[in-house]
Design a protein around this motif. Structure first.
Motif, PDB file in Angstrom:
ATOM      1  N   LEU A  21      38.594 -25.626 -16.741  1.00  0.00           N
ATOM      2  CA  LEU A  21      37.201 -25.565 -16.287  1.00  0.00           C
ATOM      3  C   LEU A  21      37.108 -25.049 -14.853  1.00  0.00           C
ATOM      4  O   LEU A  21      36.183 -24.299 -14.515  1.00  0.00           O
ATOM      5  CB  LEU A  21      36.556 -26.949 -16.391  1.00  0.00           C
ATOM      6  N   TRP A  23      39.204 -22.921 -13.479  1.00  0.00           N
ATOM      7  CA  TRP A  23      39.439 -21.486 -13.578  1.00  0.00           C
ATOM      8  C   TRP A  23      38.216 -20.757 -14.118  1.00  0.00           C
ATOM      9  O   TRP A  23      37.914 -19.646 -13.688  1.00  0.00           O
ATOM     10  CB  TRP A  23      40.629 -21.224 -14.501  1.00  0.00           C
ATOM     11  N   LEU A  24      37.513 -21.376 -15.051  1.00  0.00           N
ATOM     12  CA  LEU A  24      36.336 -20.736 -15.644  1.00  0.00           C
ATOM     13  C   LEU A  24      35.261 -20.489 -14.597  1.00  0.00           C
ATOM     14  O   LEU A  24      34.590 -19.447 -14.621  1.00  0.00           O
ATOM     15  CB  LEU A  24      35.794 -21.609 -16.777  1.00  0.00           C
ATOM     16  N   ARG A  26      32.396 -22.017 -14.055  1.00  0.00           N
ATOM     17  CA  ARG A  26      31.014 -22.358 -14.384  1.00  0.00           C
ATOM     18  C   ARG A  26      30.743 -23.827 -14.036  1.00  0.00           C
ATOM     19  O   ARG A  26      31.662 -24.651 -14.001  1.00  0.00           O
ATOM     20  CB  ARG A  26      30.747 -22.128 -15.870  1.00  0.00           C
ATOM     21  N   ILE A  74      36.513 -23.285 -24.206  1.00  0.00           N
ATOM     22  CA  ILE A  74      36.523 -22.683 -22.870  1.00  0.00           C
ATOM     23  C   ILE A  74      36.997 -21.238 -22.945  1.00  0.00           C
ATOM     24  O   ILE A  74      36.467 -20.357 -22.254  1.00  0.00           O
ATOM     25  CB  ILE A  74      37.426 -23.507 -21.924  1.00  0.00           C
ATOM     26  N   GLY A  78      35.718 -17.520 -21.406  1.00  0.00           N
ATOM     27  CA  GLY A  78      36.527 -17.000 -20.306  1.00  0.00           C
ATOM     28  C   GLY A  78      37.281 -15.731 -20.603  1.00  0.00           C
ATOM     29  O   GLY A  78      38.205 -15.374 -19.861  1.00  0.00           O
ATOM     30  N   SER A  81      37.072 -13.182 -17.818  1.00  0.00           N
ATOM     31  CA  SER A  81      37.784 -13.550 -16.593  1.00  0.00           C
ATOM     32  C   SER A  81      39.287 -13.615 -16.797  1.00  0.00           C
ATOM     33  O   SER A  81      40.021 -14.006 -15.889  1.00  0.00           O
ATOM     34  CB  SER A  81      37.266 -14.906 -16.075  1.00  0.00           C
ATOM     35  N   LEU A  83      41.114 -15.472 -18.930  1.00  0.00           N
ATOM     36  CA  LEU A  83      41.731 -16.738 -19.321  1.00  0.00           C
ATOM     37  C   LEU A  83      42.171 -16.739 -20.776  1.00  0.00           C
ATOM     38  O   LEU A  83      43.032 -17.523 -21.169  1.00  0.00           O
ATOM     39  CB  LEU A  83      40.743 -17.894 -19.105  1.00  0.00           C
TER      40      LEU A  83
END
Length: 234
Positions: A21, A23-24, A26, A74, A78, A81, A83
């Protein structure tokens, strides 16, 4: 309300979901769940009938339990980005293969060692379970070392959610003094690389209730009572 991750302490495997989370990036909130008392209690079972962490409550109130399901939730948010990877791609298959191994073989290798801590057993049973657990931990570390294959990351040439989940479980080897990680040089390098990641340091501080600053979208803690009251008021 922002998504809420119900994470378990001490040493919960939900650690990896906190890292993911972060790394995400948001907005999200956290709810601290003491194991096993609160996790197995009636209140938390209203959210997760199994009485285990982690559980994620999405912004629209839907509940997602089990680390693998939460990480894939998640992941879908992601991909842009870096992930995770698009479904149908080779990288997607490798990520899910690695997550599945971590969620089954790697995670379960520690089960006998956790049983010794969480249950009253006689000395003979403790010795047998400890030896069995350590042998399993050694075996799965050797397997994971081979799967890593000299790369810097578990999947491809960049960090992924597999690395976040790995970190939440790999630290158990130190907690149980099960192996010397230096015997697995590739995994040791990955562990040390991840240990310096701001999201990993944040998750560690959160678990230990130490002062910390989010590098992601953390909006603060909420209590289980607050979440249940908000759901009842809907």
């Amino acid at each position: 309300m922002e998504p809420v991750l119900f994470y378990g302490v001490p040493e919960g495997c939900s650690f990896g979901s906190i890292v993911a989370l972060e790394w995400l990036g948001r907005p999200y909130r956290l709810c601290r769940i003491q194991m096993p008392e609160v996790a197995s209690g009636d209140d938390f079972r209203r959210l997760n009938p199994v009485g285990e962490t982690p559980t994620l409550m999405t912004s629209d109130g839907q509940l997602v339990s089990e680390s693998l399901a939460i990480l894939n939730h998640i992941a879908a948010l992601g991909i842009d980005s870096g992930l995770a990877f698009a479904q149908g791609s080779q990288e997607f298959d490798r990520l899910n293969q690695m997550l599945a191994f971590l969620n089954t073989s790697y995670f379960n290798a520690f089960s006998p060692l956790w049983h010794v801590i969480e249950h009253e057993v006689d000395r003979s049973t403790k010795d047998v379970l400890t030896a069995y657990g350590r042998a399993n931990v050694q075996k799965t570390h050797a397997q994971l070392e081979a799967m890593l294959g000299g790369r810097d990351w578990l999947v491809g040439d960049r960090r992924s959610l597999a690395d976040a989940y790995f970190m939440g479980i790999a630290r158990w080897a130190d907690f149980h003094q099960a192996i010397d990680r230096r015997d697995y040089p590739g995994l040791n390098r990955l562990y040390e690389r991840m240990a310096s990641d701001p999201a990993v340091r944040f998750a560690h501080a959160i678990e230990h209730e130490e002062p910390t600053r989010s590098s992601g979208g953390f909006m603060g803690h909420v209590s289980l009572d607050e979440v249940l009251a908000a759901r009842q008021a809907r």
